[in-house]
Design a protein around this motif. Structure first.
Motif, PDB file in Angstrom:
ATOM      1  N   TYR A   4       0.851  -1.193   0.000  1.00 31.90           N
ATOM      2  CA  TYR A   4       0.000   0.000   0.000  1.00 31.90           C
ATOM      3  C   TYR A   4       0.882   1.237   0.000  1.00 31.90           C
ATOM      4  O   TYR A   4       1.832   1.317   0.781  1.00 31.90           O
ATOM      5  CB  TYR A   4      -0.914   0.019   1.225  1.00 31.90           C
ATOM      6  CG  TYR A   4      -1.949  -1.072   1.185  1.00 31.90           C
ATOM      7  CD1 TYR A   4      -3.143  -0.886   0.498  1.00 31.90           C
ATOM      8  CD2 TYR A   4      -1.728  -2.288   1.810  1.00 31.90           C
ATOM      9  CE1 TYR A   4      -4.087  -1.894   0.431  1.00 31.90           C
ATOM     10  CE2 TYR A   4      -2.666  -3.307   1.751  1.00 31.90           C
ATOM     11  CZ  TYR A   4      -3.841  -3.092   1.065  1.00 31.90           C
ATOM     12  OH  TYR A   4      -4.769  -4.093   0.996  1.00 31.90           O
ATOM     13  N   ASP A   6       0.803   5.392   0.369  1.00 32.29           N
ATOM     14  CA  ASP A   6       0.169   6.671   0.669  1.00 32.29           C
ATOM     15  C   ASP A   6       0.696   7.599  -0.435  1.00 32.29           C
ATOM     16  O   ASP A   6       1.764   8.185  -0.318  1.00 32.29           O
ATOM     17  CB  ASP A   6       0.590   7.116   2.068  1.00 32.29           C
ATOM     18  CG  ASP A   6      -0.117   8.359   2.548  1.00 32.29           C
ATOM     19  OD1 ASP A   6      -0.936   8.917   1.801  1.00 32.29           O
ATOM     20  OD2 ASP A   6       0.164   8.778   3.685  1.00 32.29           O
ATOM     21  N   CYS A  10       4.151  10.943  -2.720  1.00 32.62           N
ATOM     22  CA  CYS A  10       5.192   9.930  -2.603  1.00 32.62           C
ATOM     23  C   CYS A  10       6.164  10.009  -3.780  1.00 32.62           C
ATOM     24  O   CYS A  10       5.778   9.743  -4.918  1.00 32.62           O
ATOM     25  CB  CYS A  10       4.558   8.542  -2.526  1.00 32.62           C
ATOM     26  SG  CYS A  10       5.769   7.242  -2.331  1.00 32.62           S
ATOM     27  N   THR A  31      -4.775   7.534  -3.099  1.00 33.05           N
ATOM     28  CA  THR A  31      -4.549   8.954  -3.326  1.00 33.05           C
ATOM     29  C   THR A  31      -5.886   9.700  -3.328  1.00 33.05           C
ATOM     30  O   THR A  31      -6.935   9.094  -3.519  1.00 33.05           O
ATOM     31  CB  THR A  31      -3.785   9.164  -4.661  1.00 33.05           C
ATOM     32  OG1 THR A  31      -3.404  10.517  -4.789  1.00 33.05           O
ATOM     33  CG2 THR A  31      -4.601   8.741  -5.857  1.00 33.05           C
ATOM     34  N   ASP A  55      -6.991  12.952   6.487  1.00 29.46           N
ATOM     35  CA  ASP A  55      -6.490  11.604   6.730  1.00 29.46           C
ATOM     36  C   ASP A  55      -7.252  10.530   5.975  1.00 29.46           C
ATOM     37  O   ASP A  55      -7.208   9.359   6.338  1.00 29.46           O
ATOM     38  CB  ASP A  55      -6.535  11.307   8.237  1.00 29.46           C
ATOM     39  CG  ASP A  55      -5.639  12.239   9.033  1.00 29.46           C
ATOM     40  OD1 ASP A  55      -4.512  12.510   8.579  1.00 29.46           O
ATOM     41  OD2 ASP A  55      -6.074  12.709  10.106  1.00 29.46           O
ATOM     42  N   ALA A  57      -6.793   9.071   3.061  1.00 29.71           N
ATOM     43  CA  ALA A  57      -5.948   7.993   2.515  1.00 29.71           C
ATOM     44  C   ALA A  57      -5.465   7.079   3.635  1.00 29.71           C
ATOM     45  O   ALA A  57      -5.447   5.857   3.490  1.00 29.71           O
ATOM     46  CB  ALA A  57      -4.772   8.582   1.750  1.00 29.71           C
ATOM     47  N   ASP A  58      -5.093   7.677   4.771  1.00 34.63           N
ATOM     48  CA  ASP A  58      -4.613   6.887   5.912  1.00 34.63           C
ATOM     49  C   ASP A  58      -5.696   5.926   6.394  1.00 34.63           C
ATOM     50  O   ASP A  58      -5.433   4.742   6.640  1.00 34.63           O
ATOM     51  CB  ASP A  58      -4.216   7.798   7.078  1.00 34.63           C
ATOM     52  CG  ASP A  58      -3.116   8.779   6.715  1.00 34.63           C
ATOM     53  OD1 ASP A  58      -2.593   8.704   5.584  1.00 34.63           O
ATOM     54  OD2 ASP A  58      -2.799   9.626   7.555  1.00 34.63           O
ATOM     55  N   ILE A  61      -6.164   3.056   3.900  1.00 35.95           N
ATOM     56  CA  ILE A  61      -5.061   2.093   3.975  1.00 35.95           C
ATOM     57  C   ILE A  61      -5.223   1.205   5.202  1.00 35.95           C
ATOM     58  O   ILE A  61      -5.085  -0.017   5.124  1.00 35.95           O
ATOM     59  CB  ILE A  61      -3.694   2.812   3.965  1.00 35.95           C
ATOM     60  CG1 ILE A  61      -3.438   3.414   2.575  1.00 35.95           C
ATOM     61  CG2 ILE A  61      -2.571   1.847   4.352  1.00 35.95           C
ATOM     62  CD1 ILE A  61      -2.249   4.350   2.494  1.00 35.95           C
ATOM     63  N   THR A  73       4.806   5.227   3.512  1.00 35.96           N
ATOM     64  CA  THR A  73       4.224   6.507   3.906  1.00 35.96           C
ATOM     65  C   THR A  73       5.268   7.390   4.561  1.00 35.96           C
ATOM     66  O   THR A  73       6.227   6.909   5.159  1.00 35.96           O
ATOM     67  CB  THR A  73       3.030   6.301   4.873  1.00 35.96           C
ATOM     68  OG1 THR A  73       2.429   7.576   5.135  1.00 35.96           O
ATOM     69  CG2 THR A  73       3.451   5.669   6.180  1.00 35.96           C
ATOM     70  N   ASP A  75       3.888   9.625   6.643  1.00 29.31           N
ATOM     71  CA  ASP A  75       3.009  10.046   7.728  1.00 29.31           C
ATOM     72  C   ASP A  75       3.259   9.206   8.981  1.00 29.31           C
ATOM     73  O   ASP A  75       2.961   8.010   8.997  1.00 29.31           O
ATOM     74  CB  ASP A  75       1.554   9.911   7.259  1.00 29.31           C
ATOM     75  CG  ASP A  75       0.563  10.436   8.265  1.00 29.31           C
ATOM     76  OD1 ASP A  75       0.589   9.980   9.426  1.00 29.31           O
ATOM     77  OD2 ASP A  75      -0.244  11.305   7.893  1.00 29.31           O
ATOM     78  N   LEU A  78       0.088   7.421  10.395  1.00 31.77           N
ATOM     79  CA  LEU A  78      -0.263   6.190   9.682  1.00 31.77           C
ATOM     80  C   LEU A  78       0.705   5.078  10.049  1.00 31.77           C
ATOM     81  O   LEU A  78       0.294   3.939  10.285  1.00 31.77           O
ATOM     82  CB  LEU A  78      -0.263   6.432   8.171  1.00 31.77           C
ATOM     83  CG  LEU A  78      -0.505   5.208   7.278  1.00 31.77           C
ATOM     84  CD1 LEU A  78      -1.803   4.499   7.634  1.00 31.77           C
ATOM     85  CD2 LEU A  78      -0.487   5.617   5.812  1.00 31.77           C
TER      86      LEU A  78
END
Length: 151
Positions: A4, A6, A10, A31, A55, A57-58, A61, A73, A75, A78
């Motif tokens: 996966y 993020d 990226c 995304t 958040d 996308a977080d 995931i 990621t 983040d 995350l």
């Protein structure tokens, strides 16, 4: 086992896609709709679009990821959610998040946020370099070897 990403900001998506497909693992790019693209992805690569919320996308995931999956990621939040789930979590600058380093990373993020809230200026991240790209590729390939030997 899946990978996966993020994917909003990226800088190593190309490496993840190339090496993930080569390893025969599904790659899921998560995304926001604000980064929508008609670009055709190779077989084995899926793009999931989410709302533009902070958040979104977080959360997606974490809803999809399972033990043993790889998450890419930058983040820290995350990452802190993926580790207890048993995921291998990597930063694009070429390091793996771990139970040993995540608390310090979160603490540093918190202190910087408090300083900014108090009117202080903090340094942003250093520019992404070719050396960072090579470090990421190396750690990512090692993670792929590790998970393929566990299957």
């Amino acid at each position: 086992m899946k990978i996966y990403v993020d994917a909003d900001a990226c800088p190593v998506k190309d490496i993840v896609v190339k090496e993930g497909v080569k390893a025969g693992l599904p790659v899921i790019l998560v995304t926001s709709f604000s980064h929508y693209s008609n670009e055709k992805q190779p077989e084995g690569v899926e793009t999931i679009y989410v709302d533009t919320g902070a958040d979104a996308a977080d959360y997606r995931i974490m809803k999809l990821a399972e033990k043993g999956d790889i998450i890419i990621t930058q983040d820290y939040g995350l990452a802190s959610l993926g580790l207890p789930k048993g995921c291998n979590v990597l930063h694009h600058k070429g390091f793996a998040y771990s139970n040993e380093n995540i608390d310090q990373l979160l603490q540093t993020r918190y202190l910087s946020a408090m300083a900014r809230k108090g009117g202080k200026r903090t340094k942003g991240p250093k520019p992404f370099t070719d050396e960072d790209r090579e470090k990421f590729k190396s750690i990512f390939l090692n993670a792929l070897k590790k998970v393929s030997s566990n299957e």
